[in-house]
Scaffold this motif. Structure first.
Motif, PDB file in Angstrom:
ATOM      1  N   PHE A 125      30.631  39.303  48.259  1.00  0.00           N
ATOM      2  CA  PHE A 125      29.441  38.952  47.482  1.00  0.00           C
ATOM      3  C   PHE A 125      28.385  40.051  47.589  1.00  0.00           C
ATOM      4  O   PHE A 125      27.676  40.331  46.620  1.00  0.00           O
ATOM      5  N   GLU A 126      28.259  40.677  48.755  1.00  0.00           N
ATOM      6  CA  GLU A 126      27.311  41.782  48.904  1.00  0.00           C
ATOM      7  C   GLU A 126      27.763  42.993  48.087  1.00  0.00           C
ATOM      8  O   GLU A 126      26.941  43.689  47.481  1.00  0.00           O
ATOM      9  N   LEU A 127      29.060  43.254  48.088  1.00  0.00           N
ATOM     10  CA  LEU A 127      29.606  44.357  47.305  1.00  0.00           C
ATOM     11  C   LEU A 127      29.400  44.131  45.810  1.00  0.00           C
ATOM     12  O   LEU A 127      29.001  45.045  45.079  1.00  0.00           O
ATOM     13  N   MET A 128      29.659  42.914  45.349  1.00  0.00           N
ATOM     14  CA  MET A 128      29.628  42.602  43.920  1.00  0.00           C
ATOM     15  C   MET A 128      28.762  41.367  43.690  1.00  0.00           C
ATOM     16  O   MET A 128      29.266  40.250  43.539  1.00  0.00           O
ATOM     17  N   PRO A 129      27.425  41.521  43.669  1.00  0.00           N
ATOM     18  CA  PRO A 129      26.544  40.363  43.518  1.00  0.00           C
ATOM     19  C   PRO A 129      26.381  39.896  42.074  1.00  0.00           C
ATOM     20  O   PRO A 129      25.755  38.871  41.825  1.00  0.00           O
ATOM     21  N   PHE A 130      26.941  40.644  41.131  1.00  0.00           N
ATOM     22  CA  PHE A 130      26.744  40.333  39.720  1.00  0.00           C
ATOM     23  C   PHE A 130      27.890  39.477  39.178  1.00  0.00           C
ATOM     24  O   PHE A 130      28.964  39.403  39.762  1.00  0.00           O
ATOM     25  N   GLU A 131      27.645  38.874  38.017  1.00  0.00           N
ATOM     26  CA  GLU A 131      28.649  38.031  37.365  1.00  0.00           C
ATOM     27  C   GLU A 131      29.416  38.814  36.303  1.00  0.00           C
ATOM     28  O   GLU A 131      29.845  38.248  35.296  1.00  0.00           O
ATOM     29  N   ASN A 132      29.592  40.105  36.501  1.00  0.00           N
ATOM     30  CA  ASN A 132      30.308  40.923  35.529  1.00  0.00           C
ATOM     31  C   ASN A 132      31.742  40.437  35.364  1.00  0.00           C
ATOM     32  O   ASN A 132      32.435  40.167  36.349  1.00  0.00           O
ATOM     33  N   GLU A 133      32.196  40.370  34.106  1.00  0.00           N
ATOM     34  CA  GLU A 133      33.535  39.883  33.812  1.00  0.00           C
ATOM     35  C   GLU A 133      34.454  41.019  33.369  1.00  0.00           C
ATOM     36  O   GLU A 133      34.010  42.035  32.843  1.00  0.00           O
ATOM     37  N   LEU A 134      35.735  40.810  33.571  1.00  0.00           N
ATOM     38  CA  LEU A 134      36.748  41.775  33.167  1.00  0.00           C
ATOM     39  C   LEU A 134      36.998  41.653  31.669  1.00  0.00           C
ATOM     40  O   LEU A 134      37.206  40.556  31.145  1.00  0.00           O
ATOM     41  N   VAL A 135      36.966  42.798  30.993  1.00  0.00           N
ATOM     42  CA  VAL A 135      37.244  42.870  29.565  1.00  0.00           C
ATOM     43  C   VAL A 135      38.334  43.912  29.336  1.00  0.00           C
ATOM     44  O   VAL A 135      38.343  44.959  29.983  1.00  0.00           O
ATOM     45  N   VAL A 136      39.247  43.623  28.420  1.00  0.00           N
ATOM     46  CA  VAL A 136      40.304  44.570  28.060  1.00  0.00           C
ATOM     47  C   VAL A 136      40.139  44.946  26.600  1.00  0.00           C
ATOM     48  O   VAL A 136      40.002  44.064  25.735  1.00  0.00           O
ATOM     49  N   VAL A 137      40.128  46.253  26.324  1.00  0.00           N
ATOM     50  CA  VAL A 137      39.968  46.751  24.958  1.00  0.00           C
ATOM     51  C   VAL A 137      41.045  47.792  24.668  1.00  0.00           C
ATOM     52  O   VAL A 137      41.787  48.202  25.572  1.00  0.00           O
ATOM     53  N   GLU A 138      41.111  48.217  23.423  1.00  0.00           N
ATOM     54  CA  GLU A 138      42.020  49.288  23.041  1.00  0.00           C
ATOM     55  C   GLU A 138      41.224  50.555  22.734  1.00  0.00           C
ATOM     56  O   GLU A 138      40.220  50.510  22.016  1.00  0.00           O
TER      57      GLU A 138
END
Length: 266
Positions: A125-138
């Motif tokens: 949680f300290e390393l990654m405190p944000f709610e960023n989501e994984l997205v896949v694009v071309e």
């Protein structure tokens, strides 16, 4: 002159609004929150069990990291970022059902190192405190190279997975070579799957080419959860979390310095 009923009602309404007393204007006051302000007992009844639950969860052990995994400082490679981007790429593949050739995240989103020893939930949680989501694009191969270039000019190289990057020459005259991780050439016209974050895809951190990504697939999975799942899997397998091998970015010290001074152009 005799007013029509509708006009009489209109003027009467205006007169009533004018006669209504206006509320007094009070000046806002800034009240600092200090220990002098007593806790509300009723609020504490709600907070205390939740706080205890969160504290217990954050202390849950996940995996041993005997060497730790670090972001690197002033020219050192961001091995922590390499690990995060590796997790992104490998987690994305089963979600889209095809190989994901490249992944990129941003160093600024990694807010803490993983220190040597036992890694716990709270560390992630300290390393990654944000709610960023994984997205896949071309993207095309040419666009992948441009993404790497933009990350290089931005911070000396944003954490990537799936490629190797080499800069040669001087700050005044430099060449950039980007290959796939096995050393094979990137076909500029080939279309490949790329894993990134919703933050970067939306244009964050000055990597504009990512916004050109086509057929975006939002996984609904946060980067934090992927890291938690990866640490849990490694720990349950009886293995240790080790940093990825260095060597993804080879950039001369003179060019690194020019990038930091914003005097480098490629």
């Amino acid at each position: 002159m005799k007013l029509k009923p509708c006009n009489a009602f209109f003027f009467a309404s205006l007169l009533s609004l004018h006669l209504v007393a206006q509320p007094p204007v009070t000046k806002a006051e800034v009240i600092p929150i200090t220990e002098a302000i007593a806790d509300d007992p009723e609020v504490q009844k709600v907070i205390e069990p939740l706080a205890a639950e969160i504290k217990a969860t954050f202390g849950q052990p996940l995996v041993q990291a005997p060497q730790g995994v670090f972001r690197g400082r002033r020219g050192e490679e961001n091995l922590l970022g390499y690990w995060v981007s590796d997790v992104m790429r490998h987690a994305a593949q089963p979600l889209v059902g095809v190989p994901v050739r490249f992944a990129i995240t941003n160093a600024g989103g990694l807010r803490a190192n993983l220190r040597p020893g036992q890694i716990k939930v709270g560390d992630i949680f300290e390393l990654m405190p944000f709610e960023n989501e994984l997205v896949v694009v071309e993207l095309t191969g040419a666009e992948v190279i441009q993404v790497v270039k933009e990350g290089l000019l931005r911070r000396g190289g944003e954490p990537c997975s799936g490629v190797k990057v080499k800069v040669e020459g001087t700050p005044q005259q430099a060449t950039l070579t980007v290959t796939w991780e096995d050393g094979s050439a990137i076909d500029p016209s080939a279309v490949v799957k790329v894993a990134t974050t919703d933050y970067l895809y939306a244009g964050g951190d000055s990597i504009p080419t990512l916004k050109k990504g086509r057929k975006p697939f939002t996984t609904g999975v946060t980067l934090r959860q992927m890291l938690l799942d990866q640490c849990t899997a490694i720990g349950k397998a009886g293995k240790e979390l080790l940093p990825p091998a260095p060597g993804r970015y080879v950039v001369p010290a003179s060019i690194q310095e020019a990038i930091r001074d914003k005097t480098f152009k490629l």
